[in-house]
Design a protein around this motif. Structure first.
Motif, short mmCIF file in Angstrom:
data_model
loop_
_atom_site.label_atom_id
_atom_site.label_comp_id
_atom_site.label_asym_id
_atom_site.label_seq_id
_atom_site.Cartn_x
_atom_site.Cartn_y
_atom_site.Cartn_z
N GLN A 40 0.84 -1.20 0.00
CA GLN A 40 0.00 0.00 0.00
C GLN A 40 0.87 1.25 0.00
O GLN A 40 0.56 2.25 -0.66
CB GLN A 40 -0.92 -0.02 1.21
N ASP A 41 1.97 1.21 0.73
CA ASP A 41 2.89 2.35 0.74
C ASP A 41 3.52 2.54 -0.63
O ASP A 41 3.71 3.67 -1.09
CB ASP A 41 3.97 2.11 1.81
N MET A 42 3.82 1.41 -1.30
CA MET A 42 4.36 1.50 -2.65
C MET A 42 3.35 2.15 -3.60
O MET A 42 3.71 2.99 -4.44
CB MET A 42 4.73 0.10 -3.15
N VAL A 43 2.09 1.78 -3.48
CA VAL A 43 1.05 2.39 -4.31
C VAL A 43 0.99 3.89 -4.08
O VAL A 43 0.88 4.69 -5.02
CB VAL A 43 -0.31 1.74 -4.02
N SER A 44 1.07 4.28 -2.80
CA SER A 44 1.02 5.71 -2.49
C SER A 44 2.21 6.45 -3.09
O SER A 44 2.06 7.53 -3.66
CB SER A 44 0.99 5.89 -0.97
N LYS A 45 3.41 5.84 -3.01
CA LYS A 45 4.59 6.49 -3.58
C LYS A 45 4.49 6.61 -5.10
O LYS A 45 4.83 7.65 -5.67
CB LYS A 45 5.85 5.70 -3.19
N ILE A 46 4.03 5.53 -5.73
CA ILE A 46 3.92 5.57 -7.19
C ILE A 46 2.87 6.59 -7.62
O ILE A 46 3.07 7.35 -8.59
CB ILE A 46 3.58 4.17 -7.72
N ASN A 47 1.79 6.64 -6.89
CA ASN A 47 0.75 7.61 -7.21
C ASN A 47 1.27 9.03 -7.09
O ASN A 47 1.01 9.89 -7.95
CB ASN A 47 -0.44 7.39 -6.27
N ASN A 48 2.04 9.29 -6.04
CA ASN A 48 2.61 10.63 -5.86
C ASN A 48 3.67 10.93 -6.91
O ASN A 48 3.79 12.06 -7.39
CB ASN A 48 3.21 10.76 -4.46
N ALA A 49 4.48 9.91 -7.27
CA ALA A 49 5.49 10.12 -8.30
C ALA A 49 4.85 10.49 -9.63
O ALA A 49 5.34 11.35 -10.37
CB ALA A 49 6.34 8.86 -8.45
N LEU A 50 3.73 9.85 -9.95
CA LEU A 50 3.01 10.22 -11.17
C LEU A 50 2.42 11.61 -11.07
O LEU A 50 2.38 12.35 -12.06
CB LEU A 50 1.91 9.20 -11.45
N HIS A 51 1.96 11.96 -9.88
CA HIS A 51 1.38 13.29 -9.70
C HIS A 51 2.42 14.36 -9.98
O HIS A 51 2.12 15.39 -10.61
CB HIS A 51 0.84 13.42 -8.29
N PHE A 52 3.67 14.16 -9.53
CA PHE A 52 4.73 15.16 -9.73
C PHE A 52 5.58 14.85 -10.96
O PHE A 52 6.59 15.51 -11.19
CB PHE A 52 5.62 15.23 -8.49
N LYS A 53 5.18 13.82 -11.75
CA LYS A 53 5.84 13.49 -13.01
C LYS A 53 7.32 13.19 -12.83
O LYS A 53 8.17 13.61 -13.63
CB LYS A 53 5.65 14.61 -14.04
N ASN A 54 7.63 12.45 -11.76
CA ASN A 54 9.01 12.05 -11.51
C ASN A 54 9.33 10.81 -12.33
O ASN A 54 9.50 9.70 -11.82
CB ASN A 54 9.23 11.78 -10.02
N ILE B 294 15.51 4.31 -8.06
CA ILE B 294 15.02 4.12 -9.43
C ILE B 294 14.24 2.81 -9.48
O ILE B 294 14.78 1.74 -9.15
CB ILE B 294 16.18 4.08 -10.44
N LEU B 295 12.97 2.89 -9.90
CA LEU B 295 12.11 1.72 -10.03
C LEU B 295 12.02 1.32 -11.50
O LEU B 295 11.80 2.16 -12.38
CB LEU B 295 10.71 2.00 -9.50
N THR B 296 12.20 0.02 -11.77
CA THR B 296 12.11 -0.51 -13.13
C THR B 296 10.66 -0.81 -13.46
O THR B 296 9.80 -0.91 -12.57
CB THR B 296 12.95 -1.79 -13.26
N PRO B 297 10.33 -0.99 -14.74
CA PRO B 297 8.94 -1.27 -15.12
C PRO B 297 8.35 -2.51 -14.44
O PRO B 297 7.15 -2.55 -14.17
CB PRO B 297 9.02 -1.45 -16.64
N ASP B 298 9.20 -3.53 -14.19
CA ASP B 298 8.68 -4.71 -13.51
C ASP B 298 8.14 -4.39 -12.12
O ASP B 298 7.25 -5.08 -11.61
CB ASP B 298 9.77 -5.78 -13.41
N ASP B 299 8.67 -3.34 -11.50
CA ASP B 299 8.25 -2.97 -10.15
C ASP B 299 6.99 -2.10 -10.16
O ASP B 299 6.11 -2.28 -9.31
CB ASP B 299 9.38 -2.22 -9.43
N PHE B 300 6.90 -1.18 -11.11
CA PHE B 300 5.82 -0.20 -11.00
C PHE B 300 4.69 -0.37 -12.02
O PHE B 300 3.57 0.07 -11.77
CB PHE B 300 6.36 1.23 -11.08
N LEU B 301 4.94 -1.00 -13.18
CA LEU B 301 3.88 -1.11 -14.17
C LEU B 301 2.67 -1.92 -13.68
O LEU B 301 1.53 -1.52 -13.94
CB LEU B 301 4.42 -1.71 -15.46
N PRO B 302 2.85 -3.05 -12.97
CA PRO B 302 1.65 -3.74 -12.45
C PRO B 302 0.83 -2.88 -11.49
O PRO B 302 -0.40 -2.93 -11.49
CB PRO B 302 2.23 -4.97 -11.73
N VAL B 303 1.54 -2.07 -10.68
CA VAL B 303 0.82 -1.21 -9.75
C VAL B 303 0.12 -0.08 -10.49
O VAL B 303 -1.01 0.30 -10.17
CB VAL B 303 1.79 -0.65 -8.68
N VAL B 304 0.78 0.47 -11.53
CA VAL B 304 0.16 1.52 -12.34
C VAL B 304 -1.12 1.00 -12.98
O VAL B 304 -2.16 1.69 -13.02
CB VAL B 304 1.15 2.03 -13.41
#
Length: 752
Positions: A494-508, A537-547
């Motif tokens: 859940q924390d990872m989801v929150s971080k990814i969501n925020n990273a997308l919000h700030f376009k990091n 740095i997160l690779t696509p294998d880490d963040f694309l399923p969550v996205v």
């Protein structure tokens, strides 16, 4: 008293009882009706039986026609000593027939429920017809009969048909509308109390509440109204003070009732107005003057009639306003589809009960069934579950609708583990069906004790439970005890989801480029994305399923498109020409107007079609989705090349070639790794190359890592090569990232 609608009496006894009741009531009301005497002639100021008839007609409708008509004829024969049967029939028909006709007309226009509540729907139209048009029509008929057929109505009944004393004609026309408007609320509620058992129970509860603390709040206003009425009666008996003070009391009474309509219950206010009118008219009829002032009496009757109409209209308007507020309050805390309490109601409950034990019920396959049967199956299933659990209030304190296919059940705090197991058994035992088809639903339960009291904490807690149901392999999970390790894993996710969501919000998002080299050495570059979160740095294998899980695919792809556009613009300023290949996820293609948004970004940065290639992963959703095909065709029409990525490893690929307007085929690396010594992979790649040649498409081989692979593929006729043998990915350019704090609370975003 009586409840004729639920008794087992025969129709004969039922009608007889109604006739007897109406005879008694009409005669009693005739005796207490208010009248004045002028030149030895009595004329009514308020004829109470007419208000009773209107109210009785509202409650019993067509059942009351015959009893009312017969009862009025009989009561007229008893009441008037010299009345004949014919004159009684004439009087009864003049009063009742217009009401019956109006009731039938209203029933025809508004249906069977035309008389449901005198302060509800269609009230204004009914008020005008039943309380103004019908009385005036009845009086007009009486005056016409009295003028042309005076011999039909001799004796005491003839006073209703009197036309010779014109000084009384105005009063004669006003007393029926005044009676209907002013006294209808009183008799309407009396009829409901006599004939409707449910209303009786509600009245008794309301009467009990009026003597509670809330009832004490109404007492000053009621006391003030009665005080003014008593003062008016006392002053009206005195010639010295009547003309000076009684006129000033009328505006005071009217203001009191306008205030009462807005501050107190409507039915008691209208009943009190009926009693007040009776006292006011009694004061007028007991005037000590030997010759009544007809003009004064007419003026007062006009004021009372008009204000009665205005007061009922205010009550109708206020009733609609209160009903709208109640509906708004209901929908604020309830789900419109199921009628169950929603998230807001759960927030309020948890704020009042900080240690509540909450169990999330996830009906996993209900979401899939809704795609085939429609959303009605979800609402019906939830209602059936809530109705079943409501019967066990000792175990379950409430059921709340979270939307989709999830419910929250508040468990008993004493033995929550036992209650959760019992809940699982109750859900399994449910007989659920849809259109006579039995439903076999899978239930997953996660429960825990909520410790908090803040609404944002409740939302985060519910999200935590939802994550548990989604990723746990168990059908019932206790987060408070044996599953703490798994709970910590879910919290990390859940924390990872929150971080990814925020990273997308700030376009990091960082862009890397890997070259794709042609047979003649020409190159273009595939864009590879990485997420940067606080230096990690997160690779696509880490963040694309969550996205994909949080439905942010389109948002992510548009960020990539915009950054690519800025990179091309940056290269243009440095006189560098690089063609880029940008990946678009299948879920993004299903979003409406995706192509228009991409073209708008490229237009903003002046990107040309020969600067970009779009790569799509072949997927069944692309073929089946109208939005996806529309988006791809829009990009192709704009001049952009399309490439099919990972070709050969998924569904019916060759069928897809006849649907998609692709220019490039990228062979998946699965067939490239062992191509030098695997004849099956060789045959697959060779067939793909032949098909591409027939379609005039270029072929790209991925994961080329050795010289042997390169030579082998080159000899087979592959057009482009990609892999570590050609070159490794390199960073395009870096923009200053927004650093995110480590703690994310609820939906809030903390940036540095």
């Amino acid at each position: 008293m009586f409840n004729f609608r639920v008794t087992n009496l025969s129709k004969y006894y039922y009608l007889t009882a109604l006739i007897v009741i109406n005879i008694c009531v009409i005669n009693i009301l005739r005796e207490v009706s208010i009248s004045i005497t002028y030149d030895a002639q009595s004329i009514y100021l308020a004829f109470l039986p007419y208000a009773w008839i209107c109210a009785h007609l509202y409650i019993l409708r067509r059942q009351s026609y015959f009893p009312l008509l017969l009862a009025y004829i009989i009561s007229s024969l008893f009441y008037y000593r010299d009345a004949t049967f014919f004159s009684s029939v004439i009087l009864s028909c003049c009063l009742l027939i217009p009401l019956f006709i109006s009731a039938e007309m209203l029933s025809r226009f508004y249906g069977r429920k035309w008389c449901a509540g005198y302060l509800k729907k269609h009230s204004v139209m009914r008020l005008v017809i039943m309380s103004i048009v019908c009385p005036l029509l009845s009086k007009l008929t009486m005056l016409l009969i009295g003028h042309d057929f005076e011999q039909w109505v001799n004796g005491d009944i003839g006073v209703y048909f009197l036309t010779e004393q014109y000084s009384f004609n105005i009063i004669n026309m006003m007393f029926l509308p005044l009676s209907s408007l002013a006294f209808f609320p009183l008799f309407y509620n009396i009829n409901k109390f006599l004939f409707l058992q449910g209303f009786r129970r509600r009245c008794l509860r309301a009467f009990r509440d009026e003597f509670s603390f809330s009832g004490c709040q109404h007492f000053p206003w009621v006391f003030g109204v009665f005080s003014v009425n008593i003062l008016f009666l006392l002053l009206s008996q005195s010639d010295a003070y009547r003309s000076y003070f009684t006129g000033a009391l009328y505006p005071l009474l009217l203001l009191q009732f306008v205030y009462g309509i807005h501050k107190h219950r409507l039915n008691p206010v209208m009943i009190l107005w009926s009693l007040t009118v009776y006292m006011l008219l009694t004061g007028l009829s007991t005037d000590n003057a030997s010759v009544p002032d007809v003009n004064y009496i007419t003026s007062m009757m006009s004021v009372i009639t008009v204000f009665s109409l205005a007061l009922q209209y205010l009550a109708i308007t206020q009733s609609g306003y209160l009903a709208s507020r109640q509906r708004l309050a209901f929908y604020h805390t309830s789900s419109p589809s199921t009628g169950l309490p929603n998230n807001r109601a759960l927030d309020e409950y948890c704020c009042q009960h900080p240690s509540a034990t909450l169990c999330l019920v996830d009906m996993t396959n209900l979401y899939l069934l809704a795609k085939y049967y429609g959303p009605g199956i979800v609402a019906q299933t939830k209602q059936k579950v809530a109705q079943t659990l409501k019967q066990r209030r000792d175990l379950y304190k409430g059921t709340y609708d979270l939307g989709n296919h999830q419910l929250i059940v508040v468990l008993d705090d004493v033995r929550p583990e036992h209650t959760a197991r019992q809940l699982k058994q109750n859900l399994k035992a449910l007989d659920l069906s849809w259109n006579h088809v039995s439903l076999n639903l899978n239930f997953r339960l996660v429960w825990s004790t909520f410790q908090g009291g803040i609404r944002s904490d409740v939302g985060a807690f519910i999200h935590h439970l939802a994550f548990m149901t989604r990723y746990s392999e168990q059908t019932i999970v206790n987060m408070d005890d044996k599953d703490r390790v798994f709970s910590r894993q879910i919290l990390h996710l859940q924390d990872m989801v929150s971080k990814i969501n925020n990273a997308l919000h700030f376009k990091n998002v960082l862009l890397y480029k890997q070259p794709i080299q042609g047979r003649n050495g020409e190159r273009y570059y595939e864009i590879l994305a990485r997420l940067e979160i606080n230096g990690e740095i997160l690779t696509p294998d880490d963040f694309l399923p969550v996205v994909a899980e949080i439905n942010c695919c389109a948002t992510f792809d548009l960020i990539i498109v915009e950054k690519c556009a800025r990179y091309i613009q940056h290269n243009r300023q440095q006189n560098i020409r690089e063609k880029l290949s940008v990946n678009i996820m299948p879920a993004s293609l299903n979003v409406q107007d995706l192509a228009e948004n991409i073209l708008a970004i490229f237009a903003q940065y002046a990107i040309r079609p020969n600067d970009v290639i779009f790569e799509i992963t072949e997927d069944q959703a692309v073929l089946d989705s109208e939005n996806a095909l529309t988006s791809l065709n829009r990009l192709a029409d704009a001049g952009y090349q399309l490439a099919i990525d990972d070709f050969g490893v998924r569904h019916s690929n060759f069928e897809r070639l006849s649907v998609l307007r692709a220019d490039i085929l990228k062979i998946d690396g699965l067939f490239i790794k062992n191509i030098t010594h695997d004849p099956i992979n060789h045959a697959i790649v060779a067939s793909i190359c032949r098909i591409a040649q027939l379609k005039n498409m270029s072929v790209v081989a991925e994961f080329v890592e050795t010289q042997a692979q390169y030579d082998y593929l080159y000899a087979m006729g592959v057009d482009y090569f990609q892999g570590y043998f050609i070159d490794r990915p390199a960073l395009c350019f870096r923009e200053p990232p927004v650093r995110l704090s480590q703690t994310v609370e609820g939906d809030s975003i903390h940036a540095k």
